[in-house]
Design an enzyme around this catalytic site. Structure first.
Site, PDB file in Angstrom:
ATOM      1  N   ASP A 104      62.418  36.317  34.057  1.00 43.43           N
ATOM      2  CA  ASP A 104      62.333  36.560  35.730  1.00 43.43           C
ATOM      3  C   ASP A 104      60.755  36.025  35.846  1.00 43.43           C
ATOM      4  OD1 ASP A 104      64.648  37.469  35.241  1.00 43.43           O
ATOM      5  OD2 ASP A 104      64.285  39.792  35.964  1.00 43.43           O
TER       6      ASP A 104
ATOM      7  N   GLU B 250      64.951  50.301  28.823  1.00 43.61           N
ATOM      8  CA  GLU B 250      64.921  48.975  29.017  1.00 43.61           C
ATOM      9  C   GLU B 250      63.768  48.193  28.351  1.00 43.61           C
ATOM     10  OE1 GLU B 250      65.330  45.970  32.871  1.00 43.61           O
ATOM     11  OE2 GLU B 250      64.586  48.153  33.108  1.00 43.61           O
TER      12      GLU B 250
END
Length: 854
Positions: free
Chosen positions: A588, A821
């Protein structure tokens, strides 16, 4: 009157209407233009021509209408002319992996029913497009108000939830803790005497007080529902308003499982109510329930369903209310033949004490298999083992089944009359693990390779099934959409801007990770003969699709220099992002060249391509392929991409001792506030990018995860001084080392923890990610067991890093109730979405020191 009778009545005429009959009869079926004569009837030629013209005109008009309807459907992506179907939505022309015999018969039936709805707190469905679907809702309390719990939400304030045991096939037990209430949901399947496809199953729901005296009685309101996605009518049981310990809730019939029934049994005092709906949608069921409850509350001042149903309801929701604690059993039986004599026996085996015994047996089997697969009992304490079990249970319990059509981006110019900028992929099914039930309950291509590193060690057949589903999504060009958003329920969880997939963009081909891992397991004889045959059969058919996937990357993502590659999909016109994101890389906002161009060379993609080429070469060798040319092509590509000198020429920076991307770059880029006039004439203040220096082609000086791909790929020789420099970078506290893991971007980087836009917090710019730490550990382990001058240093770093990672994940789990996460680079606290038991579950493989050969 039947249809045939009606037709014969309309066509019946009197005998006098025929030639020679009574001329005065008015019952003739002929039009006035028919002339009567002596013994014969003549049709007017003019009238005949007129009628013929009208008929021809109607036919032509109909053809035109049909043409325009079909053309419009085609333009809107709802129907396709096979001869003109765009390549991007044309399936790859090869036999499907899921048609292999190994995926049929007993295997397919054994996986038919399951907890394949990871996006809800508890749900059951079959692996079929229009399934019978079951699920659970309940009324929770937040800010002293009732809230409906149904879909897993990251914003919900549940203390913890997730699977404590799950074997991926026929059993799972989950705990959901909210305030002072614990819901324990168990699911188990039983083929037994069932004649229905997939067998019978049962759900047990235990509702208990948490830390309260049993004298403190509070009520709980559960809502268990059953919906038929195919629209089949459900039949309501007769005793739903007078529950006396046992009742038939609902029944029906389907082609797949035959006649079926679902019952409710409990030894507790309960109150039940129901509501039935007829709708093709199930993703908004919680809204329907809340509306029904609100209406009842306004009218009658009571919190209960209306005890009404719409005609031909295909959905029934049952409210089950009682004082805590209470237990309910919900058995599902299928394949019922008439007045089945063994019905009571089947129901008894899935309720009460027999169900308790079955669940205990399944829990014991889970523990035994866990120990056999991961061998942790002598290495770790009970708390660490508990987190390990949670990791594998949630990975397996997070497997879902989805069906639908992906939306694929196409330029509008190719569809001038269409308002859409997408085409629909062919209808497809996907059986896949998911990264996170609350936030990412769908298939992600690059996550899936990491998931399967864990799953195949538990059940390699499930892994082959999942990988087969993914490879069957390959189109004729060899491309697979990187994010799978299939079906209305999946779509309801995704922001619109992320739905459409771009056929120019790839995702790291991590499926090669697990395939090469399986090949290594074959070579190490970890499979018995029959299992080996299954893996080889799978690889034989998969090889043509894997080759097409490899060739897509090798052509569409190649750079200008031989042996170079770059991720497509970066926005070179953006004024909003500090550094244009590279979503296709999976990393990302990790900083790349400041000004995207085709001159870029991405070191991580080069290493992924090395893995893919080497894996394809291994497959051709293993299968004894006669195509020497393709074998040599794979081998030559692998040799080219592992050429240490060429790698260093393209990506190594000797001043930093690190590997970097290459591209059109300047460090003199900032986000500054500007006043901008919008289209409506309003003045707004926006955070926009400004470049203060001219970019130039150069190595991009950001040390981080991308820099270590050559190390992860083990391209660096074990005796090279460059290896030592990698170890120095990893262990330097001022650069990448933390007490909780290796951070994603160097603390010395100009982009370290910098926001990419006003609303985009740093993602891969500092926080600790488990998948990359796992791969780094894997290579540290490799270099620590091969002879070389840096063996001991590798071992020391490996030992400390592994300990830090395990300790931090375990600590966070017991403090927060979740595996996360990512983890904070300063304090080690969990960040991002919780219950991220996708690749963060690799913690279990770190515990067992089980690593792939990259």
């Amino acid at each position: 009157m039947t249809g045939a009778s009606r037709r014969s009545a309309r066509g019946r005429i009197k005998s006098s209407s025929f030639p020679g009959g009574d001329e005065g009869s008015d019952s003739l079926p002929y039009p006035p233009s028919i002339r009567r004569g002596k013994g014969k009837e003549l049709v007017s030629i003019g009238a005949f021509k007129t009628n013929l013209k009208i008929l021809i005109g109607l036919i032509i008009l109909g053809i035109i209408v049909i043409y325009f309807v079909i053309n419009r459907l085609v333009r809107h992506g709802l129907l396709y002319d096979e001869s003109q179907k765009p390549r991007v939505i044309t399936p790859f022309p090869a036999p499907k992996l899921m048609d292999l015999s190994m995926f049929q018969g007993e295997h397919k039936e054994s996986l038919y029913w399951g907890t394949y709805r990871p996006h809800v707190y508890f749900g059951v469905r079959a692996r079929t497009p229009l399934s019978l679907v079951a699920g659970l809702m309940w009324l929770g309390v937040k800010d002293e108000m009732y809230v409906m719990r149904h879909f897993c939400e990251n914003s919900d304030d549940l203390s913890t939830f997730g699977w404590r045991e799950h074997n991926g096939r026929d059993f799972g037990r989950q705990e959901l803790v909210e305030n002072d209430m614990i819901l324990e949901t168990s699911f188990v399947k039983s083929k037994g005497d069932s004649l229905g496809y997939g067998g019978d199953w049962a759900v047990r729901i235990d509702v208990k007080n948490k830390g309260l005296n049993d004298d403190v009685k509070r009520s709980a309101h559960l809502f268990f529902y059953l919906a038929d996605e195919g629209g089949n009518v459900l039949n309501l049981g007769h005793d739903n308003l007078d529950f006396q310990g046992s009742s038939l809730l609902v029944s029906g019939s389907r082609e797949d499982v035959g006649d079926w029934q679902i019952h409710l049994k409990s030894q507790n005092q309960l109150e039940t109510h129901y509501s039935g709906f007829k709708t093709p949608h199930i993703y908004n069921l919680s809204d329907l329930v809340q509306q029904n409850l609100a209406l009842q509350a306004r009218k009658f001042g009571r919190l209960q369903l209306s005890d009404t149903s719409e005609d031909s309801s295909n959905i029934y929701i049952f409210q089950i209310s009682g004082r805590l604690p209470f237990t309910i059993d919900i058995p599902f039986v299928s394949g019922i033949k008439g007045e089945s004599s063994n019905m009571e026996k089947r129901l008894t085996s899935l309720t009460g004490l027999p169900l308790s015994d079955l669940l205990k047996k399944k829990r014991k089997e889970f523990d035994t298999k866990f120990e056999e697969c991961f061998n942790l009992s002598e290495k770790h304490d009970s708390e660490t083992l508990g987190v390990g079990k949670t990791a594998i249970a949630n990975m397996l319990g997070g497997i879902g089944y989805f069906y639908g059509q992906s939306k694929i981006h196409v330029p509008k110019s190719t569809q001038p009359e269409s308002r859409n900028d997408f085409l629909l992929y062919w209808p497809a099914e996907l059986y896949t693990a998911v990264p996170s039930r609350p936030f990412f309950p769908r298939g992600f291509l690059w996550d899936e390779g990491f998931h399967q590193l864990l799953i195949w060690r538990w059940d390699f057949r499930i892994t082959l099934d999942i990988v087969g589903h993914w490879l069957d999504l390959l189109n004729i060009d060899g491309w697979i959409p990187r994010e799978q958003i299939l079906g209305a329920e999946a779509l309801s969880k995704v922001p619109e801007e992320f739905v459409v997939q771009y056929p120019s963009n790839g995702n790291p081909p991590t499926l090669f990770l697990v395939i090469r891992d399986l090949i290594d397991a074959l070579r190490m004889e970890k499979f018995i003969a029959s299992e080996k045959d299954e893996v080889l059969s799978f690889l034989e058919r998969a090889s043509v699709r894997l080759d097409a996937w490899f060739q897509w990357f090798n052509t569409s993502q190649k750079g200008k220099e031989i042996g170079s590659y770059f991720w497509h999909g970066r926005d070179n016109t953006t004024t909003r992002e500090l550094n244009p994101k590279t979503l296709s890389s999976g990393l990302d906002d990790y900083p790349r060249a400041s000004h995207p161009s085709e001159d870029e060379r991405h070191v991580d993609l080069r290493c992924w391509m090395y893995l893919a080429a080497d894996c394809m070469h291994s497959i051709t060798e293993l299968l004894g392929k006669n195509d020497k040319l393709s074998k040599e092509d794979y081998n030559s590509t692998a040799k080219l991409l592992s050429n240490f000198n060429l790698l260093n020429q393209m990506h190594y920076d000797s001043d930093h001792g690190a590997y970097f991307d290459f591209g059109n770059h300047t460090e003199k880029v900032k986000l500054i506030w500007k006043e901008v006039i919008q289209e409506n004439g309003q003045l707004s203040r926006q955070l926009l990018r400004k470049t203060f220096g001219k970019p130039k082609l150069q190595l991009v000086p950001h040390v981080g995860y991308v820099s270590f791909f050559p190390f992860i790929s083990r391209i660096i020789p074990h005796d090279s001084p460059i290896l030592e420099k990698q170890l120095v970078l990893l262990s330097n506290r001022s650069i990448l080392w933390s007490d909780y893991g290796i951070v994603s971007l160097a603390k010395t980087s100009s982009m370290y923890m910098k926001r990419n836009t006003e609303h985009d917090a740093p993602y891969w710019r500092g926080p600790i990610w488990m998948n990359m730490n796992y791969m780094i550990l894997s290579s540290l382990h490799h270099y620590s067991i091969v002879d070389g001058p840096f063996r001991e240093k590798s071992r020391a770093i490996y030992t400390e890093l592994r300990s830090n990672l395990i300790r931090n994940v375990v600590r966070n789990y017991y403090e927060t109730g979740y595996i996360w996460e990512q983890y904070d680079q300063v304090k080690g606290t969990g960040k991002g979405t919780r219950l991220f038991t996708g690749w963060s579950a690799l913690t279990l493989l770190i515990m067992s020191e089980d690593y792939p050969i990259f």
